[in-house]
Design a protein around this motif. Structure first.
Motif: not given
Length: 192
Positions: A4, A30, A127, A129, A131, A143-145
């Motif tokens: 993460n 998204w 939501n 992100f 990835r 993963r980058y949120t």
């Protein structure tokens, strides 16, 4: 095991056995944020677009996006435009496949962006992100949120860049404004 990522963090794209990844997928997901109204909450469709800009020595040489789905050399491919998002809560709404072994040697960076073609801001998105997935086995690597929405219409999400003989991914998450990747070029150039 997934990493993460935080803004500015970089990870090597070397495999645990010392080999290099050959094919990766940058997935984007998204959902539209519910809006409160007089008669309860409702959601509106959000059309975000993923793009990959290929650079050689800080000069853009090609781009892959919903109107140009495959790079001129065939090494980068967009899977198609999603006009609403939220297809698979946690799954990819749009994806860009990169065959790292086929990327021409003069390409040293690939920058991934997302923008709201319809001009909606990220205040209307939740939501979101990006990835990175090893396309050979489907394993999510990173993963980058996106945390919190803002009054901007685009994000410079991440970049994959050459590091000696291999590749490195860096999470960027820089807010920007623009409806297309062309609009984002002034925001992309400082992260190269």
């Amino acid at each position: 095991m997934t990493v993460n990522m935080t803004k500015g963090q970089a990870i090597s794209l070397q495999k645990n056995d010392g080999g290099s990844l050959t094919a990766v997928r940058m997935g984007l997901g998204w959902q539209a944020a519910p809006r409160r109204g007089l008669f309860g909450s409702r959601t509106r469709e959000i059309d975000l677009d993923a793009s990959a800009v290929l650079f050689a020595d800080k000069q853009p040489v090609d781009v892959v996006f919903f109107r140009h789905l495959v790079s001129d050399d065939g090494s980068v491919r967009h899977t198609g435009d999603n006009l609403v998002g939220g297809v698979g809560q946690g799954g990819d709404d749009e994806a860009i496949l990169v065959d790292l072994s086929r990327v021409p040697v003069h390409i040293d960076q690939i920058v991934f962006t997302v923008n709201s073609f319809t001009g909606q801001t990220f205040q209307e998105v939740q939501n979101a992100f990006c990835r990175l997935v090893d396309e050979t086995n489907g394993q999510e690597l990173a993963r980058y949120t996106l945390a919190g929405g803002g009054a901007y219409t685009a994000q410079i999400m991440a970049k994959v860049h050459r590091n000696g003989t291999g590749w490195t991914m860096t999470a960027l998450g820089n807010p920007a404004n623009g409806r297309t990747f062309q609009d984002l070029m002034p925001a992309i150039l400082p992260v190269l």
